[in-house]
Design an enzyme around this catalytic site. Structure first.
Site, PDB file in Angstrom:
ATOM      1  N   GLU A  62      76.854  45.819 -72.588  1.00  8.85           N
ATOM      2  CA  GLU A  62      77.249  45.631 -71.211  1.00  8.85           C
ATOM      3  C   GLU A  62      78.264  44.524 -70.852  1.00  8.85           C
ATOM      4  O   GLU A  62      78.132  43.271 -71.428  1.00  8.85           O
ATOM      5  CB  GLU A  62      76.011  45.527 -70.291  1.00  8.85           C
ATOM      6  CG  GLU A  62      76.869  45.413 -68.985  1.00  8.85           C
ATOM      7  CD  GLU A  62      77.670  46.594 -68.300  1.00  8.85           C
ATOM      8  OE1 GLU A  62      78.736  46.223 -67.736  1.00  8.85           O
ATOM      9  OE2 GLU A  62      77.303  47.707 -68.718  1.00  8.85           O
ATOM     10  N   THR A 112      78.316  50.609 -62.459  1.00 13.80           N
ATOM     11  CA  THR A 112      78.910  50.522 -61.055  1.00 13.80           C
ATOM     12  C   THR A 112      77.822  50.987 -60.131  1.00 13.80           C
ATOM     13  O   THR A 112      77.855  50.278 -58.922  1.00 13.80           O
ATOM     14  CB  THR A 112      79.747  51.690 -61.169  1.00 13.80           C
ATOM     15  OG1 THR A 112      80.878  51.223 -62.048  1.00 13.80           O
ATOM     16  CG2 THR A 112      80.510  52.010 -59.749  1.00 13.80           C
ATOM     17  N   CYS A 113      76.830  52.072 -59.980  1.00 14.65           N
ATOM     18  CA  CYS A 113      75.880  52.176 -59.076  1.00 14.65           C
ATOM     19  C   CYS A 113      75.082  51.128 -58.517  1.00 14.65           C
ATOM     20  O   CYS A 113      74.979  50.813 -57.069  1.00 14.65           O
ATOM     21  CB  CYS A 113      74.912  53.404 -59.534  1.00 14.65           C
ATOM     22  SG  CYS A 113      73.757  53.806 -58.287  1.00 14.65           S
ATOM     23  N   CYS A 159      76.524  52.837 -55.340  1.00  9.60           N
ATOM     24  CA  CYS A 159      75.626  53.635 -54.563  1.00  9.60           C
ATOM     25  C   CYS A 159      74.679  52.361 -53.727  1.00  9.60           C
ATOM     26  O   CYS A 159      74.590  52.442 -52.585  1.00  9.60           O
ATOM     27  CB  CYS A 159      74.581  54.152 -55.397  1.00  9.60           C
ATOM     28  SG  CYS A 159      75.337  54.939 -56.711  1.00  9.60           S
ATOM     29  N   LYS A 186      76.786  50.014 -51.457  1.00  6.01           N
ATOM     30  CA  LYS A 186      77.429  50.869 -50.328  1.00  6.01           C
ATOM     31  C   LYS A 186      76.262  51.283 -49.274  1.00  6.01           C
ATOM     32  O   LYS A 186      76.368  51.346 -48.039  1.00  6.01           O
ATOM     33  CB  LYS A 186      78.153  51.992 -50.916  1.00  6.01           C
ATOM     34  CG  LYS A 186      78.582  53.076 -49.841  1.00  6.01           C
ATOM     35  CD  LYS A 186      78.643  54.402 -50.618  1.00  6.01           C
ATOM     36  CE  LYS A 186      77.367  55.025 -51.029  1.00  6.01           C
ATOM     37  NZ  LYS A 186      77.639  56.199 -51.644  1.00  6.01           N
ATOM     38  N   TYR A 240      84.800  61.166 -51.043  1.00  6.60           N
ATOM     39  CA  TYR A 240      83.655  60.266 -50.961  1.00  6.60           C
ATOM     40  C   TYR A 240      83.827  58.823 -50.161  1.00  6.60           C
ATOM     41  O   TYR A 240      83.215  58.440 -49.186  1.00  6.60           O
ATOM     42  CB  TYR A 240      82.554  60.209 -52.063  1.00  6.60           C
ATOM     43  CG  TYR A 240      81.832  61.353 -52.447  1.00  6.60           C
ATOM     44  CD1 TYR A 240      80.532  61.432 -52.069  1.00  6.60           C
ATOM     45  CD2 TYR A 240      82.564  62.447 -53.171  1.00  6.60           C
ATOM     46  CE1 TYR A 240      79.990  62.936 -52.582  1.00  6.60           C
ATOM     47  CE2 TYR A 240      81.834  63.538 -53.585  1.00  6.60           C
ATOM     48  CZ  TYR A 240      80.678  63.673 -53.331  1.00  6.60           C
ATOM     49  OH  TYR A 240      79.959  65.039 -53.857  1.00  6.60           O
ATOM     50  N   ILE A 241      84.592  58.083 -51.134  1.00  9.90           N
ATOM     51  CA  ILE A 241      84.668  56.743 -50.802  1.00  9.90           C
ATOM     52  C   ILE A 241      85.438  56.195 -49.760  1.00  9.90           C
ATOM     53  O   ILE A 241      85.017  55.499 -48.866  1.00  9.90           O
ATOM     54  CB  ILE A 241      85.355  56.074 -52.057  1.00  9.90           C
ATOM     55  CG1 ILE A 241      84.369  56.245 -53.375  1.00  9.90           C
ATOM     56  CG2 ILE A 241      85.673  54.483 -51.832  1.00  9.90           C
ATOM     57  CD1 ILE A 241      85.125  55.620 -54.502  1.00  9.90           C
ATOM     58  N   GLU A 282      83.367  57.400 -46.497  1.00  9.70           N
ATOM     59  CA  GLU A 282      82.114  56.367 -46.225  1.00  9.70           C
ATOM     60  C   GLU A 282      82.563  55.043 -45.785  1.00  9.70           C
ATOM     61  O   GLU A 282      81.934  54.686 -44.926  1.00  9.70           O
ATOM     62  CB  GLU A 282      81.531  56.316 -47.638  1.00  9.70           C
ATOM     63  CG  GLU A 282      80.784  57.868 -47.760  1.00  9.70           C
ATOM     64  CD  GLU A 282      80.226  57.630 -49.191  1.00  9.70           C
ATOM     65  OE1 GLU A 282      78.924  58.231 -49.423  1.00  9.70           O
ATOM     66  OE2 GLU A 282      80.206  57.031 -50.228  1.00  9.70           O
ATOM     67  N   THR A 315      75.782  59.255 -59.955  1.00  8.69           N
ATOM     68  CA  THR A 315      74.467  58.653 -60.653  1.00  8.69           C
ATOM     69  C   THR A 315      73.333  59.641 -61.312  1.00  8.69           C
ATOM     70  O   THR A 315      73.301  59.444 -62.375  1.00  8.69           O
ATOM     71  CB  THR A 315      74.145  57.557 -59.947  1.00  8.69           C
ATOM     72  OG1 THR A 315      74.976  56.585 -59.758  1.00  8.69           O
ATOM     73  CG2 THR A 315      72.834  57.021 -60.638  1.00  8.69           C
ATOM     74  N   ALA A 360      75.549  64.025 -51.477  1.00  8.43           N
ATOM     75  CA  ALA A 360      75.703  63.265 -50.262  1.00  8.43           C
ATOM     76  C   ALA A 360      76.793  62.722 -49.995  1.00  8.43           C
ATOM     77  O   ALA A 360      77.402  61.933 -50.837  1.00  8.43           O
ATOM     78  CB  ALA A 360      74.364  62.726 -49.910  1.00  8.43           C
ATOM     79  N   HIS A 410      57.788  70.936 -36.050  1.00  7.08           N
ATOM     80  CA  HIS A 410      58.412  70.836 -34.608  1.00  7.08           C
ATOM     81  C   HIS A 410      57.953  69.777 -34.054  1.00  7.08           C
ATOM     82  O   HIS A 410      56.820  69.399 -34.194  1.00  7.08           O
ATOM     83  CB  HIS A 410      58.221  72.000 -33.968  1.00  7.08           C
ATOM     84  CG  HIS A 410      58.813  71.919 -32.470  1.00  7.08           C
ATOM     85  ND1 HIS A 410      60.233  72.148 -32.338  1.00  7.08           N
ATOM     86  CD2 HIS A 410      58.398  71.578 -31.082  1.00  7.08           C
ATOM     87  CE1 HIS A 410      60.386  71.875 -31.030  1.00  7.08           C
ATOM     88  NE2 HIS A 410      59.287  71.804 -30.365  1.00  7.08           N
ATOM     89  N   GLU A 443      63.650  71.840 -39.052  1.00  7.45           N
ATOM     90  CA  GLU A 443      63.067  73.180 -38.914  1.00  7.45           C
ATOM     91  C   GLU A 443      64.434  74.243 -38.534  1.00  7.45           C
ATOM     92  O   GLU A 443      63.929  75.324 -38.619  1.00  7.45           O
ATOM     93  CB  GLU A 443      62.527  73.110 -37.462  1.00  7.45           C
ATOM     94  CG  GLU A 443      63.017  72.684 -36.295  1.00  7.45           C
ATOM     95  CD  GLU A 443      62.151  72.553 -35.067  1.00  7.45           C
ATOM     96  OE1 GLU A 443      61.430  73.546 -34.990  1.00  7.45           O
ATOM     97  OE2 GLU A 443      61.981  71.655 -34.374  1.00  7.45           O
TER      98      GLU A 443
END
Length: 463
Positions: free
Chosen positions: A33, A40-41, A46, A49, A185-186, A189, A319, A349, A443, A448
């Protein structure tokens, strides 16, 4: 020179999972690494954020609290410094967990820039994380490229004056006036995050609607919600240049129609590209296409000993898919079990202030092959009734008319990602609308509604 069964370049979500599963199955594994353990995540995506999303959401909860009987007032300013310090402590903790997890699995860790010398040899040298690291060489029977992706800037004059999501997580101060270029997305968000923290946000994008590639009805609903959160939208616009104002005190964003906006910061949320610059792929002959590595379903590149997973392939760029690819590849190489994941029903999402969750086909995608029954419901969620907070939930099911199978589920509103995760099971299992109808509702809940929509909103014939 150390001889290994597997060497992984990149310790992000996909690379770490691949290395761990391979080691658990008896392989001698090394991993390198260059910058952030966890990728990144964990460090620039992720996790930080989502912490920012929670911070912005907490401010709105305080605003709503008096409507529920709590004698509190929202502070006038958001403490950016305290938040960043808390965020950094959590990231540091997670970095330590990743390193510990790899070491406990018996994996040899290398810190530095790794590049290919040949189809079985890797050289690891100094990097940002380890500027004084000695040059080392390792040989491996199999090599996995898992270096992820990096943000890109528009190719316009003054682009260097902008920042990307990478820099945003470490700004010394929260910008009061922000221009965000891009509505994927970015962009969406961070527009919600910064507006929730008190910044004045302008969102610029070329399309007529945000979130290109999502269901059209979802996109239209989101556009209405963005306005409600105090974000100024500029659809159908294209930046042509950035200009320095006052020796770095501000940035002027100039559009193609000549309109200019002066802000404290310009954030380019204009996409990402595979992080391949220092891997030495050309010298080994790994085939690339449009800046990403070409690999088959099994992850294999054109070089039999070299594989690629995650964003470097530019397929799913999420991810969970990188983790699944890494897991499957490790088992494929060292303990074949035939394990698979359903990438076709990948849940997604967007963590906007009113979050989005989707799984399966959009109406536009499904209509290319199916006659459809579309079910939709739009309503004000209960939690917004007392504080009289504007903004409705949208819930949508895309159903094949002939088979009654649910092809897609879409939601915009509170808890959408949590709810869609469960709907993803139904879509993956090819459950029918009738089976959803047979499910008794929980409920009172927002979820629902997905099992109580009885009458189609409209019928759509195959295109």
């Amino acid at each position: 020179m150390q001889e290994l069964d597997l060497f992984v370049i990149g310790a992000g979500s996909g690379g770490v999972r691949c290395a761990r599963i391979a080691a658990q199955n008896g392989a001698r594994v090394g991993i390198a690494e260059r910058r952030h353990w966890g990728g990144t995540c964990v460090n620039l995506g992720c996790v930080p954020k989502k912490l920012m999303v929670y911070a912005a959401e907490t401010g709105r909860m305080i605003e709503d609290a008096p409507a529920f009987g709590w004698d509190v007032q929202r502070p006038e300013t958001f403490d950016w410094y305290s938040f960043l310090a808390a965020k950094d402590r959590e990231i540091e903790r997670l970095n330590g967990i990743y390193i510990s997890m790899l070491e406990k699995a018996g994996i040899t860790l290398y810190t530095g820039d790794a590049r290919l010398i040949d189809a079985h040899t890797i050289e690891i040298g100094p990097s940002v994380l380890a500027p004084d690291a000695p040059v080392q060489r390792v040989r491996a029977k199999k090599i996995v490229l898992a270096t992820g992706s990096t943000p890109i800037r528009l190719d316009i004059p003054g682009a260097e004056l902008a920042i990307t999501s990478d820099e945003l997580f470490h700004l010394p101060e929260r910008p009061q006036r922000v221009a965000i270029i891009g509505s994927g997305y970015i962009g969406v968000e961070f527009a919600g995050i910064l507006a929730g923290m008190g910044s004045q946000v302008d969102l610029f994008y070329r399309q007529t609607l945000p979130l290109r590639g999502f269901d059209g009805e979802v996109r239209a609903h989101l556009k209405e919600l963005i306005d409600l959160y105090g974000i100024t939208q500029h659809p159908g616009t294209s930046p042509v240049r950035l200009e320095d104002v006052g020796g770095g005190k501000a940035v002027r964003l100039v559009l193609d129609d000549g309109t200019a906006y002066e802000v404290d910061a310009v954030i380019m949320a204009t996409g990402r590209r595979a992080a391949i610059d220092k891997l030495g792929l050309d010298s080994v002959g790994v085939v690339m296409e449009k800046g990403h590595v070409v690999a088959g379903i099994d992850g294999r590149t054109n070089i039999p000993s070299i594989y690629a997973i995650g964003d470097i392939r530019d397929e799913y760029n999420l991810t969970p898919t990188a983790i699944a690819e890494g897991h499957m590849l490790a088992e494929q190489l060292f303990n074949p079990q035939g394990r698979t994941w359903s990438f076709e029903t990948l849940p997604k999402a967007v963590f906007f202030s009113s979050p989005i969750g989707v799984v399966g086909l959009s109406e536009e995608e499904a209509a290319q092959k199916h006659d459809l029954a579309i079910y939709t419901s739009t309503f004000t969620p209960m939690r917004q009734i007392l504080p009289k907070r504007a903004g409705k939930v949208l819930m949508k099911l895309v159903v094949d008319r002939q088979s009654d199978i649910v092809l897609g589920a879409h939601m915009v509103g509170p808890d959408a990602p949590e709810i869609i995760q469960m709907l993803a099971i139904a879509v993956t299992a090819k459950l029918t609308k009738k089976q959803l109808d047979q499910t008794i509702a929980l409920h009172p809940s927002t979820a629902e509604e997905f099992v109580t929509m009885r009458t189609p909103t409209r019928m759509v014939d195959k295109q």
